[in-house]
Scaffold this motif. Structure first.
Motif, PDB file in Angstrom:
ATOM      1  N   MET A   1      20.975 -94.418  13.013  1.00  0.00           N
ATOM      2  CA  MET A   1      21.307 -95.654  11.642  1.00  0.00           C
ATOM      3  C   MET A   1      20.246 -96.914  12.506  1.00  0.00           C
ATOM      4  O   MET A   1      20.996 -97.817  13.462  1.00  0.00           O
ATOM      5  CB  MET A   1      22.962 -96.449  11.395  1.00  0.00           C
ATOM      6  CG  MET A   1      22.874 -97.190   9.240  1.00  0.00           C
ATOM      7  SD  MET A   1      23.782 -97.106   8.334  1.00  0.00           S
ATOM      8  CE  MET A   1      24.773 -95.536   8.531  1.00  0.00           C
ATOM      9  N   ALA A   2      19.643 -97.460  11.525  1.00  0.00           N
ATOM     10  CA  ALA A   2      18.699 -98.877  12.258  1.00  0.00           C
ATOM     11  C   ALA A   2      18.319 -99.468  10.916  1.00  0.00           C
ATOM     12  O   ALA A   2      18.171 -98.443  10.050  1.00  0.00           O
ATOM     13  CB  ALA A   2      17.267 -97.581  12.461  1.00  0.00           C
ATOM     14  N   LEU A   3      17.862-100.847  11.545  1.00  0.00           N
ATOM     15  CA  LEU A   3      16.804-101.139  10.030  1.00  0.00           C
ATOM     16  C   LEU A   3      15.610-101.172  10.878  1.00  0.00           C
ATOM     17  O   LEU A   3      14.705-100.739  11.000  1.00  0.00           O
ATOM     18  CB  LEU A   3      16.482-103.065  10.603  1.00  0.00           C
ATOM     19  CG  LEU A   3      17.914-103.409  10.144  1.00  0.00           C
ATOM     20  CD1 LEU A   3      18.482-105.250  10.521  1.00  0.00           C
ATOM     21  CD2 LEU A   3      18.283-103.473   8.363  1.00  0.00           C
ATOM     22  N   GLU A  11       8.791 -93.155  -0.335  1.00  0.00           N
ATOM     23  CA  GLU A  11       8.591 -93.575  -1.695  1.00  0.00           C
ATOM     24  C   GLU A  11      10.348 -92.987  -2.694  1.00  0.00           C
ATOM     25  O   GLU A  11      11.241 -93.293  -2.845  1.00  0.00           O
ATOM     26  CB  GLU A  11       7.602 -93.160  -3.131  1.00  0.00           C
ATOM     27  CG  GLU A  11       7.889 -93.601  -4.356  1.00  0.00           C
ATOM     28  CD  GLU A  11       7.130 -93.345  -5.049  1.00  0.00           C
ATOM     29  OE1 GLU A  11       5.520 -92.644  -4.838  1.00  0.00           O
ATOM     30  OE2 GLU A  11       6.372 -93.640  -6.755  1.00  0.00           O
ATOM     31  N   ALA A  12      10.546 -91.736  -2.155  1.00  0.00           N
ATOM     32  CA  ALA A  12      12.178 -90.966  -2.374  1.00  0.00           C
ATOM     33  C   ALA A  12      12.237 -91.744  -2.309  1.00  0.00           C
ATOM     34  O   ALA A  12      13.623 -91.695  -2.809  1.00  0.00           O
ATOM     35  CB  ALA A  12      11.678 -89.695  -1.893  1.00  0.00           C
ATOM     36  N   MET A  13      12.426 -92.454  -0.856  1.00  0.00           N
ATOM     37  CA  MET A  13      14.269 -92.720  -0.686  1.00  0.00           C
ATOM     38  C   MET A  13      14.496 -94.419  -0.986  1.00  0.00           C
ATOM     39  O   MET A  13      15.272 -94.460  -1.437  1.00  0.00           O
ATOM     40  CB  MET A  13      13.963 -93.244   0.846  1.00  0.00           C
ATOM     41  CG  MET A  13      13.441 -92.535   2.225  1.00  0.00           C
ATOM     42  SD  MET A  13      12.929 -92.575   3.477  1.00  0.00           S
ATOM     43  CE  MET A  13      14.354 -94.239   4.312  1.00  0.00           C
ATOM     44  N   TYR A  14      13.227 -94.571  -1.729  1.00  0.00           N
ATOM     45  CA  TYR A  14      13.119 -95.419  -2.243  1.00  0.00           C
ATOM     46  C   TYR A  14      14.108 -95.752  -3.410  1.00  0.00           C
ATOM     47  O   TYR A  14      14.761 -96.489  -4.181  1.00  0.00           O
ATOM     48  CB  TYR A  14      11.996 -96.417  -2.711  1.00  0.00           C
ATOM     49  CG  TYR A  14      11.833 -98.198  -4.113  1.00  0.00           C
ATOM     50  CD1 TYR A  14      11.839 -99.006  -2.341  1.00  0.00           C
ATOM     51  CD2 TYR A  14      11.217 -98.032  -4.409  1.00  0.00           C
ATOM     52  CE1 TYR A  14      12.401 -99.945  -3.792  1.00  0.00           C
ATOM     53  CE2 TYR A  14      11.044 -99.273  -5.661  1.00  0.00           C
ATOM     54  CZ  TYR A  14      11.440-100.131  -4.481  1.00  0.00           C
ATOM     55  OH  TYR A  14      11.304-101.632  -5.171  1.00  0.00           O
ATOM     56  N   MET A  15      13.191 -95.065  -4.423  1.00  0.00           N
ATOM     57  CA  MET A  15      13.894 -94.436  -5.606  1.00  0.00           C
ATOM     58  C   MET A  15      15.398 -93.909  -5.887  1.00  0.00           C
ATOM     59  O   MET A  15      15.841 -94.403  -6.660  1.00  0.00           O
ATOM     60  CB  MET A  15      12.759 -93.312  -6.271  1.00  0.00           C
ATOM     61  CG  MET A  15      11.462 -93.507  -6.896  1.00  0.00           C
ATOM     62  SD  MET A  15      10.806 -95.482  -7.806  1.00  0.00           S
ATOM     63  CE  MET A  15      11.615 -94.905  -8.848  1.00  0.00           C
ATOM     64  N   ALA A  16      15.688 -93.484  -5.061  1.00  0.00           N
ATOM     65  CA  ALA A  16      16.937 -92.943  -4.748  1.00  0.00           C
ATOM     66  C   ALA A  16      17.659 -94.361  -4.595  1.00  0.00           C
ATOM     67  O   ALA A  16      19.051 -94.264  -4.925  1.00  0.00           O
ATOM     68  CB  ALA A  16      17.479 -92.212  -3.501  1.00  0.00           C
ATOM     69  N   TYR A  17      17.380 -95.134  -3.818  1.00  0.00           N
ATOM     70  CA  TYR A  17      18.036 -96.308  -3.434  1.00  0.00           C
ATOM     71  C   TYR A  17      18.748 -96.816  -5.158  1.00  0.00           C
ATOM     72  O   TYR A  17      19.552 -97.979  -5.090  1.00  0.00           O
ATOM     73  CB  TYR A  17      17.690 -97.622  -2.743  1.00  0.00           C
ATOM     74  CG  TYR A  17      17.936 -98.583  -1.968  1.00  0.00           C
ATOM     75  CD1 TYR A  17      19.462 -97.859  -1.778  1.00  0.00           C
ATOM     76  CD2 TYR A  17      17.838 -99.812  -2.285  1.00  0.00           C
ATOM     77  CE1 TYR A  17      20.004 -99.365  -0.893  1.00  0.00           C
ATOM     78  CE2 TYR A  17      18.473-100.777  -2.108  1.00  0.00           C
ATOM     79  CZ  TYR A  17      19.769-100.555  -1.287  1.00  0.00           C
ATOM     80  OH  TYR A  17      20.327-101.938  -0.735  1.00  0.00           O
ATOM     81  N   VAL A  67      18.853 -97.592   7.433  1.00  0.00           N
ATOM     82  CA  VAL A  67      18.831 -96.045   6.928  1.00  0.00           C
ATOM     83  C   VAL A  67      19.232 -95.367   7.885  1.00  0.00           C
ATOM     84  O   VAL A  67      19.975 -95.402   9.417  1.00  0.00           O
ATOM     85  CB  VAL A  67      17.187 -96.002   7.151  1.00  0.00           C
ATOM     86  CG1 VAL A  67      16.708 -94.867   6.911  1.00  0.00           C
ATOM     87  CG2 VAL A  67      15.938 -96.582   6.004  1.00  0.00           C
ATOM     88  N   GLU A  68      19.904 -94.411   7.197  1.00  0.00           N
ATOM     89  CA  GLU A  68      20.517 -93.395   7.979  1.00  0.00           C
ATOM     90  C   GLU A  68      20.331 -91.706   7.221  1.00  0.00           C
ATOM     91  O   GLU A  68      19.701 -91.182   6.299  1.00  0.00           O
ATOM     92  CB  GLU A  68      22.224 -93.457   7.569  1.00  0.00           C
ATOM     93  CG  GLU A  68      23.072 -92.106   8.744  1.00  0.00           C
ATOM     94  CD  GLU A  68      24.694 -92.193   7.552  1.00  0.00           C
ATOM     95  OE1 GLU A  68      24.566 -92.051   6.802  1.00  0.00           O
ATOM     96  OE2 GLU A  68      24.710 -91.971   8.849  1.00  0.00           O
ATOM     97  N   LYS A  71      18.003 -92.033   3.743  1.00  0.00           N
ATOM     98  CA  LYS A  71      19.101 -92.703   2.764  1.00  0.00           C
ATOM     99  C   LYS A  71      19.358 -93.697   3.327  1.00  0.00           C
ATOM    100  O   LYS A  71      19.429 -94.719   4.903  1.00  0.00           O
ATOM    101  CB  LYS A  71      20.271 -92.076   3.382  1.00  0.00           C
ATOM    102  CG  LYS A  71      20.912 -92.695   1.688  1.00  0.00           C
ATOM    103  CD  LYS A  71      23.165 -92.238   2.277  1.00  0.00           C
ATOM    104  CE  LYS A  71      23.045 -92.363   0.545  1.00  0.00           C
ATOM    105  NZ  LYS A  71      25.365 -91.697   1.146  1.00  0.00           N
ATOM    106  N   ILE A  72      18.733 -94.706   2.539  1.00  0.00           N
ATOM    107  CA  ILE A  72      18.600 -96.080   2.406  1.00  0.00           C
ATOM    108  C   ILE A  72      20.495 -96.746   1.771  1.00  0.00           C
ATOM    109  O   ILE A  72      20.809 -96.683   1.352  1.00  0.00           O
ATOM    110  CB  ILE A  72      17.810 -97.050   1.518  1.00  0.00           C
ATOM    111  CG1 ILE A  72      16.391 -96.358   1.682  1.00  0.00           C
ATOM    112  CG2 ILE A  72      18.105 -97.815   1.855  1.00  0.00           C
ATOM    113  CD1 ILE A  72      15.544 -96.777   0.977  1.00  0.00           C
ATOM    114  N   ILE A  73      20.423 -97.252   2.764  1.00  0.00           N
ATOM    115  CA  ILE A  73      22.251 -97.776   2.974  1.00  0.00           C
ATOM    116  C   ILE A  73      22.388 -98.959   2.331  1.00  0.00           C
ATOM    117  O   ILE A  73      23.349 -99.294   1.276  1.00  0.00           O
ATOM    118  CB  ILE A  73      23.132 -97.045   4.271  1.00  0.00           C
ATOM    119  CG1 ILE A  73      22.684 -96.335   4.497  1.00  0.00           C
ATOM    120  CG2 ILE A  73      25.129 -98.389   3.410  1.00  0.00           C
ATOM    121  CD1 ILE A  73      23.141 -95.212   3.885  1.00  0.00           C
ATOM    122  N   GLY A  74      21.445 -99.994   3.131  1.00  0.00           N
ATOM    123  CA  GLY A  74      21.428-101.680   2.399  1.00  0.00           C
ATOM    124  C   GLY A  74      20.152-101.574   2.663  1.00  0.00           C
ATOM    125  O   GLY A  74      19.124-101.734   3.200  1.00  0.00           O
TER     126      GLY A  74
END
Ligand SMILES: CC(C)(COP(=O)(O)OP(=O)(O)OC[C@H]1O[C@@H](n2cnc3c(N)ncnc32)[C@H](O)[C@@H]1OP(=O)(O)O)[C@@H](O)C(=O)NCCC(=O)NCCS
Length: 168
Positions: A1-3, A11-17, A67-68, A71-74
């Protein structure tokens, strides 16, 4: 997990978040200023990190996602200096964790991972503010050495103003 810098997110990660937040108000606000158009959102992030924002009365700010894998967590937003508004209410740092990943230590983790970035920007004392009744955020800030300076009123609510000093 990292920043990861907001500019390294696809975009896909962003939209899912965004979807994970549902109807809840996005925190930090900078995540979704142009959520309707990812390309414009990226341009907005670039603009917000530049000195050009000074003419609008804002200060340059950087946005990072926790991000993991894909997947964006926060997200954590770092204002590189304070204007009058941020000194009273917003502070240097704002963060948020997607609703389905809360109470797993991720706000705490983002506050750890932001340290080298603070160091890079020579920020050895940062202001964080949060609603008086936001237990998770108050706890996170206190855990990272936040010292309560005072409270201010914002949008009809009492806001706690904490300073965190980092030893060199
Ligand atoms: C506030 C927020 C960022 C906390 O994120 P989180 O990943 O759930 O926080 P953590 O898991 O790192 O928890 C930190 C501490 O707060 C506690 N905590 C977190 N949420 C809590 C809640 N709703 N009620 C009580 N305690 C809570 C945790 O148990 C943990 O305590 P511990 O160190 O004693 O174990 C998250 O709830 C959020 O995104 N809220 C909406 C946006 C927001 O309020 N952002 C902050 C603006 S200042």
């Amino acid at each position: 997990m990292a920043l990861k810098s907001c500019l390294d997110i696809d975009e896909a990660m962003y939209m899912a978040y965004l979807e994970a937040w549902g109807d809840e108000k996005m925190v930090p606000y900078a995540v979704s200023l142009r959520a309707d158009n990812f390309q414009l959102q990226r341009e907005k992030w670039l603009y917000e990190a530049s000195d050009a924002v000074l003419k609008d009365g804002f200060v340059p700010a950087e946005l990072y996602f926790l991000v993991e894998e894909d997947k964006i967590i926060g997200a954590i937003h770092l204002r590189l200096s304070l204007n009058d508004f941020l000194l009273k209410h917003g502070g240097h740092i704002g963060y948020g964790v997607r609703p389905d990943e809360r109470k797993k230590g991720y706000a705490d983790l983002m506050m750890h991972l932001i340290n080298p970035i603070l160091e890079k920007h020579h920020l050895d004392k940062v202001l964080l503010t949060c609603d008086e009744d936001n237990i998770g955020s108050n706890k996170t800030i206190q855990k990272h050495g936040g010292i309560l300076e005072n409270q201010s009123f914002f949008e009809g609510k009492l806001t706690n103003r904490y300073w965190i000093a980092y030893n060199k």
